[in-house]
Write an enzyme that holds these catalytic residues in place. Structure first.
Site, short mmCIF file in Angstrom:
data_model
loop_
_atom_site.label_atom_id
_atom_site.label_comp_id
_atom_site.label_asym_id
_atom_site.label_seq_id
_atom_site.Cartn_x
_atom_site.Cartn_y
_atom_site.Cartn_z
N VAL A 268 8.85 6.08 -17.98
CA VAL A 268 8.75 6.88 -19.20
C VAL A 268 7.63 7.92 -19.13
CG1 VAL A 268 7.16 5.33 -20.42
CG2 VAL A 268 8.77 6.73 -21.74
N TYR A 269 6.69 7.78 -18.20
CA TYR A 269 5.57 8.74 -18.13
C TYR A 269 6.07 10.07 -17.63
CZ TYR A 269 2.59 4.48 -18.05
OH TYR A 269 1.99 3.28 -18.32
N SER A 270 5.94 11.21 -18.35
CA SER A 270 5.34 11.32 -19.66
C SER A 270 6.33 12.00 -20.61
CB SER A 270 4.04 12.12 -19.54
OG SER A 270 4.31 13.32 -18.79
#
Length: 317
Positions: free
Chosen positions: A53-55
């Site tokens: 999920v980053y970023s």
């Protein structure tokens, strides 16, 4: 030379400071990220932590930016076998939750972005209580059987679900969690201490705490009247308003002065001394921020100093 530490019951041996990759492709561009990664590995580091999920939260990003940066860095340096990469599943906008299908699909995407055929440590990022632990553990075990993941771990999970996951894995002879990534630091102890830590300790899990520096508060740069330019400034500065925060800062200052060390080094050294903790997690946006983090691995605090910090952190908020 700082010696590596075994990660729980796995065959992974990690540097006692994990480098957080949440800033890569966000507040650190690719060139800055490469420089930080180079400096960390030059200092003996080998444990890089990221998530699919980053970023995604940053404007113009879709998630996976950090993995992509790390993948390009490993490819350009030819050092894949020297680096242990941890990433996570469950929060990417296109792969939310922990169904077996989601875990499989997300892992393939992470492998593609990282430019590798295996992930060293694969975490469930946030538990998904709508999915039975049996389905999650079985899906993770399949990734291990397929050689796509070396070891599995959990983050943001209740003691009950953690215990159920471990029990099922053991009963069925499947890959069991070897590590846990809890929220834990000097100003946030009840997020780990208690039933969750007890469960991890009994199972021989290694803890790799996140927010080890409380979003920067435990670097000591946040002081009354100080104006800090950071994407996390508001969250960190709130600790100044609590009695616990002020007491912890005073204790950190005293211990840091005694060792001629940075406040951040002392905060991480305290964390590294706690039961189950194998490698605190901290991120650096610039190369200049890294030495204080790495210095924590060689800082030996006395029993009295550790007690002083522990007592200060027990202050009422």
């Amino acid at each position: 030379m700082t010696s590596l530490r075994q990660l729980g019951t796995s065959d992974l041996h990690v540097f006692p400071l994990a480098l957080g990759g949440n800033v890569f492709g966000w507040s650190a561009d690719e060139a800055q990220s490469f420089a930080v990664l180079d400096a960390y590995t030059a200092a003996g580091g080998n444990f890089v932590d990221t998530a699919d999920v980053y970023s995604a939260w940053a404007e113009g990003n879709e998630g996976g930016e950090s993995e992509t940066v790390i993948g390009r860095w490993m490819a350009s340096r030819g050092n894949r076998s020297d680096v242990l990469v941890a990433t996570k599943v469950g929060s990417h906008p296109r792969f939310k939750g922990l169904s077996a299908t989601t875990i499989k699909g997300a892992a393939e995407e992470s492998l593609r972005r990282l430019g590798t055929d295996y992930i060293d440590l694969y975490y469930t990022h946030f538990d998904d209580e709508s999915v039975p632990v049996e389905e999650i553990v079985t899906a993770l075990d399949q990734l291990v059987k397929d050689g796509k993941v070396r070891a599995v771990a959990a983050s943001n999970i209740s003691p009950e679900r953690l215990r159920a996951s471990l029990d099922f894995a053991e009963a069925e002879g499947l890959a069991r969690y070897v590590a846990l990534q809890p929220h834990y630091n000097l100003v946030s102890r009840d997020t780990y201490e208690g039933p969750l830590l007890d469960t991890a300790e009994r199972a021989g899990l290694a803890a790799v705490p996140y927010f080890g520096l409380a979003a920067g508060f435990l670097t000591g740069k946040y002081r009354p009247g100080a104006d800090v330019s950071s994407v996390r400034a508001a969250g960190a500065a709130k600790h100044l308003e609590t009695e616990r925060g002020r007491k912890v800062l005073a204790a950190l200052d005293a211990v840091a002065e005694a060792h001629d060390a940075e406040v951040a080094s002392v905060a991480l050294a305290w964390l590294a001394s706690r039961p189950t903790v194998v490698a605190p997690l901290a991120s650096a946006r610039t190369v200049e921020q890294l030495p204080a983090l790495v210095a924590s691995t060689g800082l030996r605090l006395t029993d009295a100093e550790l007690a002083t910090l522990t007592e200060a952190s027990e202050a009422s908020s």
